[in-house]
Design a protein around this motif. Sequence first.
Motif, PDB file in Angstrom:
ATOM      1  N   VAL A 185       0.840  -1.209   0.000  1.00  0.00           N
ATOM      2  CA  VAL A 185       0.000   0.000   0.000  1.00  0.00           C
ATOM      3  C   VAL A 185       0.867   1.248   0.000  1.00  0.00           C
ATOM      4  O   VAL A 185       0.616   2.208  -0.739  1.00  0.00           O
ATOM      5  N   VAL A 186       1.898   1.243   0.834  1.00  0.00           N
ATOM      6  CA  VAL A 186       2.812   2.391   0.893  1.00  0.00           C
ATOM      7  C   VAL A 186       3.487   2.598  -0.469  1.00  0.00           C
ATOM      8  O   VAL A 186       3.596   3.731  -0.965  1.00  0.00           O
ATOM      9  N   GLN A 187       3.928   1.507  -1.086  1.00  0.00           N
ATOM     10  CA  GLN A 187       4.582   1.637  -2.386  1.00  0.00           C
ATOM     11  C   GLN A 187       3.619   2.147  -3.445  1.00  0.00           C
ATOM     12  O   GLN A 187       4.002   2.938  -4.325  1.00  0.00           O
ATOM     13  N   ALA A 188       2.352   1.713  -3.370  1.00  0.00           N
ATOM     14  CA  ALA A 188       1.352   2.194  -4.326  1.00  0.00           C
ATOM     15  C   ALA A 188       1.173   3.706  -4.213  1.00  0.00           C
ATOM     16  O   ALA A 188       1.015   4.405  -5.228  1.00  0.00           O
ATOM     17  N   ALA A 189       1.221   4.227  -2.991  1.00  0.00           N
ATOM     18  CA  ALA A 189       1.128   5.679  -2.800  1.00  0.00           C
ATOM     19  C   ALA A 189       2.372   6.368  -3.342  1.00  0.00           C
ATOM     20  O   ALA A 189       2.279   7.415  -4.000  1.00  0.00           O
ATOM     21  N   ARG A 190       3.528   5.788  -3.093  1.00  0.00           N
ATOM     22  CA  ARG A 190       4.771   6.368  -3.596  1.00  0.00           C
ATOM     23  C   ARG A 190       4.752   6.421  -5.136  1.00  0.00           C
ATOM     24  O   ARG A 190       5.223   7.384  -5.745  1.00  0.00           O
ATOM     25  N   ASP A 191       4.211   5.356  -5.737  1.00  0.00           N
ATOM     26  CA  ASP A 191       4.151   5.322  -7.197  1.00  0.00           C
ATOM     27  C   ASP A 191       3.281   6.441  -7.762  1.00  0.00           C
ATOM     28  O   ASP A 191       3.430   6.813  -8.934  1.00  0.00           O
ATOM     29  N   ARG A 192       2.385   6.978  -6.921  1.00  0.00           N
ATOM     30  CA  ARG A 192       1.530   8.084  -7.336  1.00  0.00           C
ATOM     31  C   ARG A 192       2.110   9.429  -6.881  1.00  0.00           C
ATOM     32  O   ARG A 192       1.426  10.449  -6.925  1.00  0.00           O
ATOM     33  N   ASP A 193       3.345   9.404  -6.391  1.00  0.00           N
ATOM     34  CA  ASP A 193       4.020  10.609  -5.886  1.00  0.00           C
ATOM     35  C   ASP A 193       3.276  11.226  -4.707  1.00  0.00           C
ATOM     36  O   ASP A 193       3.283  12.454  -4.519  1.00  0.00           O
ATOM     37  N   ALA A 194       2.622  10.395  -3.918  1.00  0.00           N
ATOM     38  CA  ALA A 194       1.943  10.870  -2.713  1.00  0.00           C
ATOM     39  C   ALA A 194       2.807  10.558  -1.493  1.00  0.00           C
ATOM     40  O   ALA A 194       3.541   9.566  -1.465  1.00  0.00           O
ATOM     41  N   VAL A 195       2.718  11.406  -0.477  1.00  0.00           N
ATOM     42  CA  VAL A 195       3.387  11.120   0.783  1.00  0.00           C
ATOM     43  C   VAL A 195       2.481  10.219   1.614  1.00  0.00           C
ATOM     44  O   VAL A 195       1.270  10.131   1.379  1.00  0.00           O
ATOM     45  N   VAL A 196       3.061   9.557   2.596  1.00  0.00           N
ATOM     46  CA  VAL A 196       2.319   8.625   3.449  1.00  0.00           C
ATOM     47  C   VAL A 196       2.409   9.090   4.892  1.00  0.00           C
ATOM     48  O   VAL A 196       3.507   9.312   5.423  1.00  0.00           O
ATOM     49  N   HIS A 197       1.228   9.245   5.513  1.00  0.00           N
ATOM     50  CA  HIS A 197       1.164   9.631   6.926  1.00  0.00           C
ATOM     51  C   HIS A 197       0.434   8.535   7.691  1.00  0.00           C
ATOM     52  O   HIS A 197      -0.634   8.088   7.287  1.00  0.00           O
ATOM     53  N   PHE A 198       1.024   8.102   8.808  1.00  0.00           N
ATOM     54  CA  PHE A 198       0.389   7.097   9.659  1.00  0.00           C
ATOM     55  C   PHE A 198      -0.341   7.780  10.806  1.00  0.00           C
ATOM     56  O   PHE A 198       0.267   8.531  11.578  1.00  0.00           O
ATOM     57  N   ASP A 199      -1.658   7.541  10.884  1.00  0.00           N
ATOM     58  CA  ASP A 199      -2.410   7.851  12.098  1.00  0.00           C
ATOM     59  C   ASP A 199      -2.123   6.699  13.041  1.00  0.00           C
ATOM     60  O   ASP A 199      -2.789   5.672  13.025  1.00  0.00           O
TER      61      ASP A 199
END
Length: 393
Positions: A185-199
């Motif tokens: 899931v994290v890699q899928a976000a990275r592939d979209r150039d999105a940052v990842v924030h964990f709640d």
Amino acid sequence: MTETAQRDEQAAEEDRGAGLRERRLAAHRSARRVFARFGFHRTLRERLAVLAEADGVHDLDQLSDVYGDGVVEALETKVAGLLGTEAAAFFPTGTMAQQVALRCWAGRTGNPAVALHALSHPEVHERNAFSEVGGLRTLRLTSEPRLPTAAEVRDFEEPFGALMLELPLRDAGFVLPAWEELTEVVQAARDRDAVVHFDGARLWESTVHFGRPLEEIAGLADSVYVSFYKSLEAFGGAALAGPGELVEEAKAWRHRYGGMVFQQFPTVLSALVGLDRELPRLPEYVLHARVVAAALREGFAAAGVPWARVHPEVPHTHDFQVWLPYEPDVLGEVAVRTAEETGVMLFGSAWDRGGPGLALTEVHLRAAGMEWTAEEVKAAVAEFVARLPEQVS
């Protein structure tokens, strides 16, 4: 029914609910056996006694904090070390911490859209704070009772600047994905150039399920929020951890949001006590929660209760849900009455409607719950079921 009668009935229902809550808290406090004894159920005097325990976790001869220095900085340094990040900032609430984090990321990405789960805390419990206060726009990836999948992130039809993942997802049953699923899931976000924030309000207790240390789990994200009171029993407070530049900007926004509190040492000291005393015990709580969950499941089956469910069947953390085929008010009354009559409180939280003829509650296991054996749990289930009304087929 007239409008006046409807209002009267609603008021009466609220009064009954308030009365049951007062009885539940009183029964929980006086019960000799419970699964958890939370700090917020204790008196002011008992809560203040927690600060006496801080002598071993911080130098109490140091001057008290002023606007975030001293002991506050010590807590921030400790959290950054635990999570393996460059820096961390203390916040009075997690609501504020996450708004600040995501608006900072929006400024960096140029996209105010935040992709998240429909059951995530900001969507369900924060009165639309992201949009109303933070100028952010939320995009719901899924409403299924699980974390979003890599495909849902990868194939979502709108662009977003940040992906927010609540770990564990409380309103779905304190659930976590598998480690491999999370990394995908994290890699899928990275592939979209999105940052990842964990709640990560409850991230502290995720290590058993993932089989990874906190530093490795937090290292997947660009930023992480953690709470100090949900599992660590502090008076309150939260921290935002991540890159140094982000944290410095977050501190500026913390000031703008009104989070630059003059003195915070009572809450901060209680957080340091929690990190010292409770954090090391969380793995054993998680493992024993699995014993309790299995005993509950077996106890309801032996008692002949149809469609009783523990969710997740094997808890991912030391918190989980129980579902039963009764109305919430029936279960709430029986839970309290059983505790009042036996001194054993099996269900200390409120019951909510889970669907027609179904109700659910949360079970939280902490230090007090470590005393329970599986056989004692089953015996308590039998006592509880004996007081339930017979179901009409």
